[in-house]
Design a protein around this motif. Sequence first.
Motif, PDB file in Angstrom:
ATOM      1  N   ILE A 173       0.876  -1.176   0.000  1.00  0.00           N
ATOM      2  CA  ILE A 173       0.000   0.000   0.000  1.00  0.00           C
ATOM      3  C   ILE A 173       0.909   1.220   0.000  1.00  0.00           C
ATOM      4  O   ILE A 173       1.795   1.326   0.847  1.00  0.00           O
ATOM      5  N   PHE A 174       0.688   2.151  -0.928  1.00  0.00           N
ATOM      6  CA  PHE A 174       1.626   3.269  -1.029  1.00  0.00           C
ATOM      7  C   PHE A 174       0.915   4.575  -1.352  1.00  0.00           C
ATOM      8  O   PHE A 174      -0.112   4.590  -2.043  1.00  0.00           O
ATOM      9  N   VAL A 175       1.461   5.666  -0.847  1.00  0.00           N
ATOM     10  CA  VAL A 175       0.929   6.983  -1.153  1.00  0.00           C
ATOM     11  C   VAL A 175       1.175   7.279  -2.621  1.00  0.00           C
ATOM     12  O   VAL A 175       2.258   7.032  -3.165  1.00  0.00           O
ATOM     13  N   LEU A 199       1.458  -9.751  -4.340  1.00  0.00           N
ATOM     14  CA  LEU A 199       0.122 -10.155  -4.757  1.00  0.00           C
ATOM     15  C   LEU A 199      -0.678  -9.009  -5.342  1.00  0.00           C
ATOM     16  O   LEU A 199      -1.579  -9.216  -6.162  1.00  0.00           O
ATOM     17  N   GLY A 200      -0.361  -7.787  -4.912  1.00  0.00           N
ATOM     18  CA  GLY A 200      -1.069  -6.624  -5.408  1.00  0.00           C
ATOM     19  C   GLY A 200      -0.600  -5.369  -4.717  1.00  0.00           C
ATOM     20  O   GLY A 200      -0.061  -5.427  -3.606  1.00  0.00           O
ATOM     21  N   SER A 201      -0.782  -4.216  -5.378  1.00  0.00           N
ATOM     22  CA  SER A 201      -0.363  -2.931  -4.835  1.00  0.00           C
ATOM     23  C   SER A 201      -1.523  -1.955  -4.914  1.00  0.00           C
ATOM     24  O   SER A 201      -2.200  -1.872  -5.944  1.00  0.00           O
ATOM     25  N   VAL A 202      -1.747  -1.216  -3.847  1.00  0.00           N
ATOM     26  CA  VAL A 202      -2.871  -0.287  -3.776  1.00  0.00           C
ATOM     27  C   VAL A 202      -2.338   1.119  -3.512  1.00  0.00           C
ATOM     28  O   VAL A 202      -1.646   1.349  -2.516  1.00  0.00           O
ATOM     29  N   VAL A 233       2.843  -4.265   3.507  1.00  0.00           N
ATOM     30  CA  VAL A 233       3.788  -3.160   3.630  1.00  0.00           C
ATOM     31  C   VAL A 233       3.048  -1.871   3.290  1.00  0.00           C
ATOM     32  O   VAL A 233       2.468  -1.760   2.202  1.00  0.00           O
ATOM     33  N   VAL A 234       3.062  -0.898   4.193  1.00  0.00           N
ATOM     34  CA  VAL A 234       2.403   0.382   3.939  1.00  0.00           C
ATOM     35  C   VAL A 234       3.459   1.483   3.892  1.00  0.00           C
ATOM     36  O   VAL A 234       4.298   1.598   4.783  1.00  0.00           O
ATOM     37  N   VAL A 235       3.383   2.280   2.823  1.00  0.00           N
ATOM     38  CA  VAL A 235       4.341   3.355   2.573  1.00  0.00           C
ATOM     39  C   VAL A 235       3.542   4.647   2.440  1.00  0.00           C
ATOM     40  O   VAL A 235       2.927   4.899   1.393  1.00  0.00           O
ATOM     41  N   ALA A 236       3.527   5.461   3.500  1.00  0.00           N
ATOM     42  CA  ALA A 236       2.672   6.643   3.498  1.00  0.00           C
ATOM     43  C   ALA A 236       3.030   7.538   4.663  1.00  0.00           C
ATOM     44  O   ALA A 236       3.731   7.116   5.584  1.00  0.00           O
ATOM     45  N   PRO A 237       2.538   8.785   4.657  1.00  0.00           N
ATOM     46  CA  PRO A 237       2.675   9.632   5.853  1.00  0.00           C
ATOM     47  C   PRO A 237       1.935   8.984   7.022  1.00  0.00           C
ATOM     48  O   PRO A 237       0.975   8.239   6.830  1.00  0.00           O
TER      49      PRO A 237
END
Length: 789
Positions: A173-175, A199-202, A233-237
């Motif tokens: 998951i990414f900003v 598996l997938g990116s959001v 994995v989450v990439v965000a503020p």
Amino acid sequence: MKKSVITLLLVFVLAMGASALLPKTADVTDLATIKVGVLLPETGTWKATGTAANKALEATLPYVNRYIADQGLKIELEIRDTQSDPGTALAELENLKNSGITTVIGPMISEEALAVLDYANTNGMLLLSPSATARELSLSDHFFRMVGTDKSQVDGLTRIIKNGQQIDSLITIFVDDTYGRGYNDYLNEMAFAQNIEVLGSVAITAESAKNPTVSETIKSLAAGASNTSTAVVVVAPSQMAADLIVNLLDDQKLSAMKWYASADIIGNQTIVENQKVAAFLEQTAMEGLTLGDQGIDLDALPYLRARLDGASDDTPYALTTWDALWLLADTYGVVGANPEYEVLKSGLVTQAANFRNAFGSFNTMDENGDTKGSKYMRYVCIKEGDAYRWKCMGHVVSLGAGEPIVQTIEEKISPIGGEVKIGALLPLTGNRSENGEEIKMILEYAVDQFNSYAKSRNSDLSLTLVVEDTGSDNAQAVAAAKTLTAQGIKSIIGPINSAELESVKPVFDAAGVTAISPLSSSMALAQTDRLYRLVLNDGVETKALSTLLAQRGIDELIILYADDSYGQAMVNQMKAGFAGEVVALGYDATNPDLAMPVSMAEAALVTSDPAKTAVLTVSYNEVVELFKALPKDSNLRQLKWYGTDSSASSKALQNDSEAAETAAQLDYTTIDFSPYGDKFDPLYYVINDELEVDGPLKESLISSFDGIWLLGCAYLQEGSNVSPEVLNGYLAKAGFHGLGGVLKLDRNGDRQIGYYKFYHLMPAAEAYYWENNGLYSQDLLKPGVLEMK
């Protein structure tokens, strides 16, 4: 448009770092102002990053301005809010340019940096970003950064994912901005290299993170995945991540998976203040890498964290913001207030390579202006009592080339605290007292700082300093040592003089005392025992002296030495290391009449060639009387004179006009240990500032602070009732980046890496000062290299 101006002009002056020990001379009414722009996202999506960076700048600027005042400079910051918007960032950069500002700290965010890059390049503006990490910014242009790209962080993270949890698939998951997309691209590339399937990116935005539709997409990806072998994995503020997690709390599949996150989330204190979100982070054991400063005791970072007033709690890039402002100050100190752009640009790159950053590394930049190396701390969210926090699990170090170093660190705080008395044996009076009072001041300050740190780690451990005066006398030192041991004190700082230390060692051994000496260097004490010494030993010092004498064509050396164990050991070392002839003449350092050793040296000179002969003093404060005892017509005045570390940068000599005049005429050159060498370390100037000393402390004294920190951390981790065996095992393997530089001990407990600086007396208008005129390096890059100015 939000606009704020910070202008802090302060009077306290520190001497120039590597060049001289000067009295305070700057006139605060005649300082050249350097205006530096700052682009920060103080509102919008990245608000936490911007406001924390602003806080870091407010904390850093007073130190910086007090440092550069002696160079006739001051820095004024003009801070502009980019509103987390690339278009606003560009408009504000244009406004800075129109107001005559061409040096800018920022932008902090990669999306903003990309938006302003063309304008900066076209208009000759230098940008120095503490945190923009997108790979697209790696260009040979006007943009520099105190960090590398996300590549090294993602490389370390994917290795941890693969090796630690047996994970074989990811949901990312990414900003949806330049930073997030670039980070996610790296994740896909490096996951593939580790045989991990994505598996997938959001992609998410500030608005969509709160949207149930996005959370349903993530839930559907998790529905078909394994709980045990799939990670998220989450990439965000941090705030965006919190908003997203609120809509995922009820999903049992996601709650059962392992979660990882990017540097803006990991270590962030704000996100764990939301109890529901924090509970989810703890349940999923959220983990990741960041530029952290918590949970790592044997380091200067906890001390730096306190100086930043907690700014690094909200963003790890508060640390690199500190670095950015200090590096600019150091650069302008070299190139001047109004350099041509190319001079400033090349000066920045040159100074960066000699700049020790917050993480103890040299901030060397590559051809694209990116910092090569990196050190990321590894944290996981845990619950302690009713609160949640980030627990340190280790670190990942990238040297800028080759494989990263992944190391696990056990974070440990003993529940057994209370008061621990630390003894200190210092020469506060007598002829060896040159450094005693200043070391006492440093130790008291270090105790206060450590006790505050222990409290921040939720420990009730407190150190109490018990000081005894050795009187610069071996017998009094023994009596003082017995006074301390009679109180049951098992840890002692000192003595700082080798002769005194050798005298008290039997007392220490009998009582099972662990001792740390900040300055003792005699080779006679290089033994496997419970004694640890924080400077290089005399084996290195005499090599440095012998190298210099040989370089200057000296083949005969007259040594005037205080006839104690230290003086005798130095004579033996010089005889072993100096290729020429040595004439050694001892004297009683307590005898005020030093005419006799001077006349003996005069007699030894009768058959010598003055051009190839020198005098070396192994003296304490009585060196003043040695120079006063030198007749005006003495042949010894034809020679060059040198001194060991026992009289290095002597204030007693500097402040005695008659003796100082003679020493300056003879080019009296002394040698002293330095943990910094020719590198710039802001922490040296910070501790001088904090202690409000009249002139800069001798660099060799700063390791006294680290002595307290070493002992304190041993008790913090192992308990106030720690056994002598465990305590000494802890100290023997200790290696850390302290205020006194990088410390690594050899098998005898002596420092392995460091430098010696040479200083000679120079006349000023109404006084004398010690000027640095050479360096002897004993480090990994330049082992045994002498460089004279």
